[in-house]
Design a protein around this motif. Structure first.
Motif, PDB file in Angstrom:
ATOM      1  N   GLY A  35       0.617  -1.318   0.096  1.00 39.20           N
ATOM      2  CA  GLY A  35       0.247  -0.099  -0.024  1.00 39.20           C
ATOM      3  C   GLY A  35       0.960   1.097  -0.329  1.00 39.20           C
ATOM      4  N   ASN A  36      -0.065   2.721  -0.237  1.00 38.53           N
ATOM      5  CA  ASN A  36       1.213   3.925  -0.223  1.00 38.53           C
ATOM      6  C   ASN A  36       1.331   4.271   1.092  1.00 38.53           C
ATOM      7  OD1 ASN A  36       0.398   3.741  -2.785  1.00 38.53           O
ATOM      8  ND2 ASN A  36      -2.216   5.494  -2.276  1.00 38.53           N
ATOM      9  N   PHE A  37       1.332   3.426   2.015  1.00 35.86           N
ATOM     10  CA  PHE A  37       1.805   3.909   3.169  1.00 35.86           C
ATOM     11  C   PHE A  37       2.703   3.605   2.987  1.00 35.86           C
ATOM     12  CE2 PHE A  37       2.935   1.973   7.729  1.00 35.86           C
ATOM     13  CZ  PHE A  37       2.427   3.388   8.307  1.00 35.86           C
ATOM     14  N   VAL A  38       3.778   1.932   3.041  1.00 36.15           N
ATOM     15  CA  VAL A  38       4.654   2.048   3.014  1.00 36.15           C
ATOM     16  C   VAL A  38       5.917   2.645   2.733  1.00 36.15           C
ATOM     17  CG1 VAL A  38       5.069   0.705   0.822  1.00 36.15           C
ATOM     18  CG2 VAL A  38       6.310  -0.005   3.166  1.00 36.15           C
ATOM     19  N   SER A  39       5.270   3.476   1.833  1.00 40.66           N
ATOM     20  CA  SER A  39       6.728   4.934   1.327  1.00 40.66           C
ATOM     21  C   SER A  39       7.147   5.501   1.806  1.00 40.66           C
ATOM     22  CB  SER A  39       6.012   4.799  -0.641  1.00 40.66           C
ATOM     23  OG  SER A  39       6.154   4.172  -1.559  1.00 40.66           O
ATOM     24  N   GLY A  40       6.500   5.997   3.022  1.00 40.19           N
ATOM     25  CA  GLY A  40       6.683   6.813   4.000  1.00 40.19           C
ATOM     26  C   GLY A  40       6.629   6.327   4.946  1.00 40.19           C
ATOM     27  N   TYR A  41       7.119   4.689   5.207  1.00 39.34           N
ATOM     28  CA  TYR A  41       6.797   4.180   6.315  1.00 39.34           C
ATOM     29  C   TYR A  41       8.939   3.428   6.789  1.00 39.34           C
ATOM     30  CZ  TYR A  41       6.145   0.387   9.921  1.00 39.34           C
ATOM     31  OH  TYR A  41       6.312  -0.624  11.181  1.00 39.34           O
ATOM     32  N   ASP A  42       8.931   4.041   7.990  1.00 37.89           N
ATOM     33  CA  ASP A  42       9.994   3.370   8.566  1.00 37.89           C
ATOM     34  C   ASP A  42      10.092   2.237   9.458  1.00 37.89           C
ATOM     35  OD1 ASP A  42      13.066   2.564   9.915  1.00 37.89           O
ATOM     36  OD2 ASP A  42      13.572   4.576   9.929  1.00 37.89           O
ATOM     37  N   TRP A  43      10.391   1.139   9.122  1.00 38.64           N
ATOM     38  CA  TRP A  43      10.545  -0.146   9.980  1.00 38.64           C
ATOM     39  C   TRP A  43      10.240  -0.496  10.998  1.00 38.64           C
ATOM     40  CZ3 TRP A  43      13.903  -4.047  11.527  1.00 38.64           C
ATOM     41  CH2 TRP A  43      15.348  -2.859  11.119  1.00 38.64           C
ATOM     42  N   ARG A  44      11.567   0.736  11.220  1.00 41.44           N
ATOM     43  CA  ARG A  44      12.611   0.549  12.544  1.00 41.44           C
ATOM     44  C   ARG A  44      11.241   1.437  14.121  1.00 41.44           C
ATOM     45  NH1 ARG A  44      15.654   2.060   9.056  1.00 41.44           N
ATOM     46  NH2 ARG A  44      17.024   1.248   8.218  1.00 41.44           N
ATOM     47  N   ASP A  45      10.728   2.110  13.171  1.00 40.53           N
ATOM     48  CA  ASP A  45       9.434   2.578  13.922  1.00 40.53           C
ATOM     49  C   ASP A  45       8.850   1.428  15.251  1.00 40.53           C
ATOM     50  OD1 ASP A  45      10.461   5.196  13.380  1.00 40.53           O
ATOM     51  OD2 ASP A  45       8.810   5.740  12.140  1.00 40.53           O
ATOM     52  N   GLY A  46       8.388   0.496  13.992  1.00 39.24           N
ATOM     53  CA  GLY A  46       7.529  -0.698  14.653  1.00 39.24           C
ATOM     54  C   GLY A  46       7.908  -1.551  15.541  1.00 39.24           C
ATOM     55  N   ILE A  47       8.984  -1.562  15.970  1.00 37.42           N
ATOM     56  CA  ILE A  47       9.769  -2.314  16.666  1.00 37.42           C
ATOM     57  C   ILE A  47      10.057  -2.590  18.252  1.00 37.42           C
ATOM     58  CG2 ILE A  47      11.102  -3.674  14.553  1.00 37.42           C
ATOM     59  CD1 ILE A  47      13.733  -2.511  15.468  1.00 37.42           C
ATOM     60  N   GLY A  48      10.982  -2.710  19.052  1.00 41.30           N
ATOM     61  CA  GLY A  48      11.430  -2.602  20.496  1.00 41.30           C
ATOM     62  C   GLY A  48       9.745  -2.621  21.090  1.00 41.30           C
ATOM     63  N   ASP A  49      10.239  -1.748  22.278  1.00 47.14           N
ATOM     64  CA  ASP A  49       9.384  -1.630  23.120  1.00 47.14           C
ATOM     65  C   ASP A  49       7.717  -1.058  22.870  1.00 47.14           C
ATOM     66  OD1 ASP A  49       6.873  -1.131  25.138  1.00 47.14           O
ATOM     67  OD2 ASP A  49       8.844  -0.396  27.251  1.00 47.14           O
ATOM     68  N   ARG A  50       6.761  -1.272  23.068  1.00 47.12           N
ATOM     69  CA  ARG A  50       5.583  -0.602  21.841  1.00 47.12           C
ATOM     70  C   ARG A  50       4.996   0.107  22.743  1.00 47.12           C
ATOM     71  NH1 ARG A  50       0.902  -4.983  22.615  1.00 47.12           N
ATOM     72  NH2 ARG A  50       2.304  -5.860  21.699  1.00 47.12           N
ATOM     73  N   VAL A  97       8.689  -3.627   1.478  1.00 50.09           N
ATOM     74  CA  VAL A  97       9.665  -2.938   1.695  1.00 50.09           C
ATOM     75  C   VAL A  97       9.633  -1.400   1.009  1.00 50.09           C
ATOM     76  CG1 VAL A  97      11.301  -4.397   2.163  1.00 50.09           C
ATOM     77  CG2 VAL A  97      10.876  -3.759  -0.094  1.00 50.09           C
ATOM     78  N   ASN A  98       9.938  -0.205   1.699  1.00 58.08           N
ATOM     79  CA  ASN A  98       9.688   1.155   1.082  1.00 58.08           C
ATOM     80  C   ASN A  98      11.156   1.232  -0.205  1.00 58.08           C
ATOM     81  OD1 ASN A  98       9.734   3.857   1.137  1.00 58.08           O
ATOM     82  ND2 ASN A  98      10.091   4.242   2.942  1.00 58.08           N
ATOM     83  N   THR A  99      10.164   1.186  -1.162  1.00 56.12           N
ATOM     84  CA  THR A  99      11.606   1.890  -1.961  1.00 56.12           C
ATOM     85  C   THR A  99      10.764   2.932  -2.928  1.00 56.12           C
ATOM     86  OG1 THR A  99       9.588   0.857  -4.093  1.00 56.12           O
ATOM     87  CG2 THR A  99      11.576  -0.664  -3.126  1.00 56.12           C
ATOM     88  N   GLY A 100      10.125   4.440  -2.016  1.00 53.07           N
ATOM     89  CA  GLY A 100       9.333   5.441  -2.458  1.00 53.07           C
ATOM     90  C   GLY A 100      10.623   5.875  -1.516  1.00 53.07           C
ATOM     91  N   PHE A 101      10.598   6.531  -0.293  1.00 58.41           N
ATOM     92  CA  PHE A 101      11.607   7.518   0.649  1.00 58.41           C
ATOM     93  C   PHE A 101      12.715   6.541   1.639  1.00 58.41           C
ATOM     94  CE2 PHE A 101       8.937  11.119   1.576  1.00 58.41           C
ATOM     95  CZ  PHE A 101       8.503  11.585  -0.009  1.00 58.41           C
ATOM     96  N   GLY A 102      12.678   4.674   0.964  1.00 57.45           N
ATOM     97  CA  GLY A 102      13.421   4.257   1.430  1.00 57.45           C
ATOM     98  C   GLY A 102      14.854   3.969   0.486  1.00 57.45           C
ATOM     99  N   ASP A 103      15.385   3.096   1.128  1.00 53.37           N
ATOM    100  CA  ASP A 103      16.368   2.901   0.327  1.00 53.37           C
ATOM    101  C   ASP A 103      17.405   1.450   0.825  1.00 53.37           C
ATOM    102  OD1 ASP A 103      17.699   2.316   3.268  1.00 53.37           O
ATOM    103  OD2 ASP A 103      17.887   4.417   2.853  1.00 53.37           O
TER     104      ASP A 103
END
Length: 660
Positions: A261-276, A315-321
């Protein structure tokens, strides 16, 4: 999801609201005259085709609207980590153009003087700031959130993180479901420590209401700090709604695609790990509202385990690398000796998550997509990202971002298959169809789109030297109807019996294209153009979920040849994998009753066929969570395949007969 379709949908939905229309335009003002039609259907069980991939029944969930939060995830509170300042300075809710309500400011309101609550940046618990409450003594001060849905007799659990100078207590936390003094239950915290401490909450509601509220009140004289708060039904399953999860288990999808989805192109997966509780809240990068990051990679993979499905991560290939994508693969699949594997282990997951399926970007051909670039540039990025991912884990399966278009020289899929064929296992295609007044035309849109995609890719196979010796098949990672008012939040469209007919006809077409289409992900599973709809306290199948569930459970896996001249009737047949049963699916998008004679070749029934029917006399019939279903699967009387098979108007019929 494709915004050029979305813009048309939003315009139409807004126009419906302005004109006072309540749903999509009715296909018929009155029931037309019907007749009985005699027809013959030839089924040759000796003429078989490639097996139906189980992944045709896949699903797609995105961080959009009420798909995750308010649909799958059980959290009842909005902005539980105080991303927005308390109290709100403007309207708490805003409306999309389609009149869906979305959070725009803090839903937390102040008890007592407004200036008793301040947002303090120093030593914030999570994010930019945390609320500090100054209790003057002798006055109740605090915060509350309303519009919570509770059920009488049901238990609710939660927690909050509190800190303070020790003088603001005692602190009372109450779940309130009415105006009487007895219409609440309170947890009293006598002592507040100087460091943030997690305090458990337990309540039992005494009344059914969608306007319960949670209050946090200090009564002493001092300072109270609130880190974050959580409240869920006590029957939640590791954070997921029990009612939604039960429906998802019945749906039995073999694979889920996430997080966009469109969401992923601005999503940093690191934001979703660790203490919730310490994960940052972000503004949704593609849609509206906020993203709490409560459901990250660990939660998604666990969700798939709970519903017995495989995870597929985009994976994010929008703003991601490429570095971030490779690190994400290593976090999921790397050994504990790798840098990301050590990080995963430190987050409580020692063993690899073993994610096999990976989408490399989403709709990167669309100018609405964050990080969109020309095809000439994107093929370089795709190959770079995919190569780096495979260096981390050579066993993964990757899905490239495709779009057939007209399959001509400017086709994005043509360009990707020409220049990236060595860097993909599958290539994605998406389609959405809109409303048609004529029921047969409305239904036919879906199989027509599937067939167009399949035929286009067969043409590319014939024309492209890069595909010689390769078998790169289609992953239809988004497909559905998309039209009508947003009843269940942003893009929360309602579906009708006629849409169920179209989804069944679409499945039939997938069964006819098994040589070229390997995977399909119905979009999106819950609320957002979803096959399951939820309210605050109820969940049920929308009409489109019923054929997906029925065919997944009962239809065969080895397609066989079918011929007839009874269009617009759509008939598909398949043998079960063990060869012990013949299954037949029939979609009737007309007001006529059909009496079918089955001309069976190379197969003979050894008994009557189990029969399931989804039917009705109103093409606009729909289901509402918490109410009796208007559209459902009915187990009909067994059918003798050697006699006339009667097919009702506006129906899906599935037959399953033992064979000799």
């Amino acid at each position: 999801m494709t915004p050029h379709i979305r813009s048309h949908v939003l315009f139409w939905a807004g126009l419906c609201v302005l004109l006072g229309l309540t749903t999509a335009v009715s296909a018929q003002d009155a029931t037309p005259a019907s007749k009985t039609v005699e027809a013959t259907v030839a089924i040759d069980a000796g003429n078989t085709f490639e097996p139906i991939s189980p992944f045709i029944y896949g699903q797609f969930i995105e961080h959009l609207g009420r798909c995750i939060y308010g649909g799958i995830w059980a959290e009842m509170l909005e902005d539980r980590k105080f991303h927005f300042p308390v109290p709100a300075e403007g309207d708490i809710w805003s409306l999309t153009r389609a009149q869906a309500r979305v959070l725009a400011a803090s839903p937390w309101k102040v008890i007592g003087p407004k200036d008793a609550v301040k947002m303090v940046t120093q030593d914030a618990f999570v994010g930019d700031h945390s609320p500090h409450i100054t209790a003057p003594g002798g006055t109740r001060v605090g915060i509350y959130q309303e519009e919570l849905g509770v059920v009488s007799g049901k238990r609710y659990t939660g927690y909050l993180y509190l800190a303070g100078d020790g003088k603001a207590g005692p602190v009372s936390v109450s779940l309130i479901w009415g105006d009487a003094d007895a219409d609440k239950e309170t947890v009293t915290i006598k002592r507040v420590r100087s460091k943030y401490t997690k305090v458990p909450l337990k309540f039992t509601a005494g009344k059914n209401t969608d306007d319960a509220r949670l209050e946090i009140v200090a009564t002493g004289e001092g300072t109270l700090k609130i880190g974050c708060v959580s409240l869920m039904p006590a029957d939640n399953v590791e954070g997921f709604r029990a009612d939604t999860l039960e429906l998802l288990r019945q749906l039995d999808a073999p694979l889920y695609r996430w997080p966009g989805g469109n969401f992923v192109s601005g999503y940093d997966w690191r934001d979703g790990i660790g203490d919730r509780d310490r994960r940052p809240t972000r503004t949704n990068p593609a849609w509206t509202g906020i993203e709490t990051n409560d459901m990250g990679m660990h939660e998604f993979v666990r969700f798939c385990q709970l519903v017995d499905a495989e995870p597929m991560i985009t994976v994010n290939t929008g703003f991601g690398d490429a570095y971030s994508a490779a690190a994400q693969v290593e976090y999921a699949n790397g050994a504990r000796t790798t840098p990301m594997g050590r990080l995963r282990s430190g987050n409580g997951q020692r063993a690899p998550l073993d994610v096999k399926w990976w989408c490399v970007g989403n709709e990167m051909w669309g100018n609405w997509q964050l990080g969109y670039m020309s095809l000439n540039h994107y093929v370089l990025k795709h190959n770079w990202v995919e190569q780096m991912m495979r260096e981390v884990d050579p066993t993964i399966k990757t899905v490239a971002s495709g779009d057939l278009g007209d399959a001509g020289p400017r086709s994005w899929s043509r360009g990707m298959l020409t220049r990236c064929a060595d860097h993909m296992d599958l290539i994605s295609e998406h389609f959405y169809t809109r409303n048609r007044d004529d029921i047969a035309e409305h239904v036919q849109q879906v199989p027509d789109q599937i067939r167009r995609k399949a035929e286009g890719h067969r043409t590319l196979r014939e024309e492209l030297p890069s595909l010689k010796g390769k078998d790169i098949r289609i992953a239809m990672t988004e497909w559905n109807y998309w039209y009508g008012p947003h009843v269940f939040g942003e893009l929360g469209t309602r579906y009708f019996l006629k849409d169920a007919l179209g989804i069944a006809a679409g499945l039939h077409e997938y069964f006819r294209q098994t040589d070229i289409i390997y995977m399909a992900n119905y979009a999106q599973t819950v609320n957002v153009i979803g096959c399951i709809k939820t309210t605050r306290t109820e969940a049920d199948f929308d009409s489109t979920g019923l054929p997906l569930m029925l065919y997944r459970k009962q239809f065969g896996t080895i397609p066989v040849a079918v011929k007839h001249e009874a269009a617009p009737l759509d008939v598909s047949a398949a043998l079960t994998a063990d060869g012990k049963a013949l299954t037949i699916g029939i979609v009737n998008p007309t007001w006529d009753t059909y009496r079918l004679k089955l001309d069976l070749s190379n197969v003979a029934p050894s008994g009557t066929a189990q029969t399931w029917v989804i039917a009705g006399d109103d093409p606009m019939a729909y289901n509402e969570p918490g109410e009796s279903r208007n559209v459902d699967i009915d187990a009909a009387d067994p059918t003798d395949l050697t006699g006339a098979v009667v097919v009702k108007p506006l129906s899906i019929t599935l037959l399953r007969a033992p064979i000799k």
